[in-house]
Design a protein around this motif. Structure first.
Motif, PDB file in Angstrom:
ATOM      1  N   ALA A 188       1.071   2.979  -3.690  1.00 20.99           N
ATOM      2  CA  ALA A 188      -0.015   3.585  -4.172  1.00 20.99           C
ATOM      3  C   ALA A 188       0.343   4.981  -4.837  1.00 20.99           C
ATOM      4  O   ALA A 188       1.359   5.479  -4.163  1.00 20.99           O
ATOM      5  N   TRP A 237       0.828  -1.242   0.150  1.00 26.32           N
ATOM      6  CA  TRP A 237      -0.040   0.096  -0.026  1.00 26.32           C
ATOM      7  C   TRP A 237       1.020   1.281   0.051  1.00 26.32           C
ATOM      8  O   TRP A 237       0.332   2.364  -0.490  1.00 26.32           O
ATOM      9  N   THR A 282      -5.645   5.851   3.365  1.00 23.77           N
ATOM     10  CA  THR A 282      -6.483   5.292   1.942  1.00 23.77           C
ATOM     11  C   THR A 282      -6.160   4.155   1.724  1.00 23.77           C
ATOM     12  O   THR A 282      -6.524   3.709   0.187  1.00 23.77           O
ATOM     13  N   ARG A 283      -5.385   3.283   2.183  1.00 26.23           N
ATOM     14  CA  ARG A 283      -5.002   1.946   1.633  1.00 26.23           C
ATOM     15  C   ARG A 283      -6.416   1.005   1.653  1.00 26.23           C
ATOM     16  O   ARG A 283      -7.437   1.171   2.106  1.00 26.23           O
ATOM     17  N   SER A 284      -6.454   0.170   0.671  1.00 22.82           N
ATOM     18  CA  SER A 284      -7.700  -0.592   0.298  1.00 22.82           C
ATOM     19  C   SER A 284      -7.448  -1.915   0.869  1.00 22.82           C
ATOM     20  O   SER A 284      -6.424  -2.294   1.446  1.00 22.82           O
TER      21      SER A 284
END
Length: 248
Positions: free
Chosen positions: A189, A186, A246-248
């Motif tokens: 990104a 992450w 904001t990591r998924s």
């Protein structure tokens, strides 16, 4: 009726541009044309012996090969553009600064070369926007040259004994960040464009350039190092926090 047995189409991956493609070939030829200038500057910095000249040329050609490979992966414009040539010139100056790591050189000479590289740093982005040649490749090329310049200047300051190994705090953050991304993906990104990040890079390089000056010693050198490290820590810390949130 929907065809539920159909497997999803594989994502389209653009084929690499051929080496003879105009911009790719142009970048490679420009890098080769710059090699004699790199050798001459390395000889001026570290002496005309094979070691400093050879390490500078090796650094320049390795960096250029990586740049050509990056451009082959994707470059949207029909010509090379002046911005990429300016970044290539910065790569050549950065590679020449490898010479003092092999053969001692004047700190003032290292400072002068690095100052030219820093001055050119603002030109490539401006030219790309002015000529309509902005690209992800150009931004990455610029960023990697900045990172290499920071690391090489840190190594030069360390070799000169200005502030010891602590100066690597100003030269390694980018590479530590990338290495950490191999563990925590992450972190890799895309980041939003921020002026503060660009300003922090300028502060980093300016601090490292100041540390090349032979008159900068003792508490003054420590203060410059501490200030630069604080700014870099703030910049990287803010980006890591944003990526984590904001990591998924």
């Amino acid at each position: 009726m929907a065809d539920f047995d159909r497997t999803p189409a594989a994502p389209h991956i653009p084929a690499p541009l051929p080496l003879r493609h105009g911009p790719v070939a142009g970048l490679g030829l420009a890098a080769l044309a710059a090699a004699p200038a790199v050798a001459a500057l390395a000889a001026a910095l570290g002496g005309p012996s094979p070691a400093p000249v050879g390490v500078a040329l090796a650094g320049h050609l390795a960096g250029a090969a990586l740049a050509v490979a990056g451009m082959r992966r994707g470059y949207p414009h029909p010509d090379l553009g002046a911005a990429n040539l300016v970044t290539l010139a910065r790569l050549a100056l950065t590679a020449a600064l490898l010479a003092p790591l092999v053969a001692p050189a004047s700190g003032w000479a290292v400072l002068a070369v690095a100052l030219v590289a820093l001055t050119l740093d603002g030109a490539d982005g401006w030219l790309a926007r002015r000529q309509g040649r902005v690209s992800a490749f150009g931004a990455r090329f610029d960023m990697e040259v900045d990172a290499a310049l920071g690391l090489i200047l840190a190594l030069n300051a360390w070799a000169a004994g200005t502030v010891g190994a602590a100066v690597l705090l100003l030269g390694l953050p980018r590479y530590v960040f990338v290495a950490a991304g191999a563990v925590w993906p992450w972190l890799l990104a895309p980041l939003p464009d921020r002026f503060g990040r660009k300003a922090a890079c300028v502060v980093q390089i300016a601090a490292l350039i100041a540390l090349q000056a032979p008159v900068v010693q003792g508490p003054v050198a420590v203060a410059i190092l501490a200030g630069g490290a604080a700014v870099l820590g703030w910049s990287f810390g803010r980006d890591v926090l944003w990526l984590w949130r904001t990591r998924s």
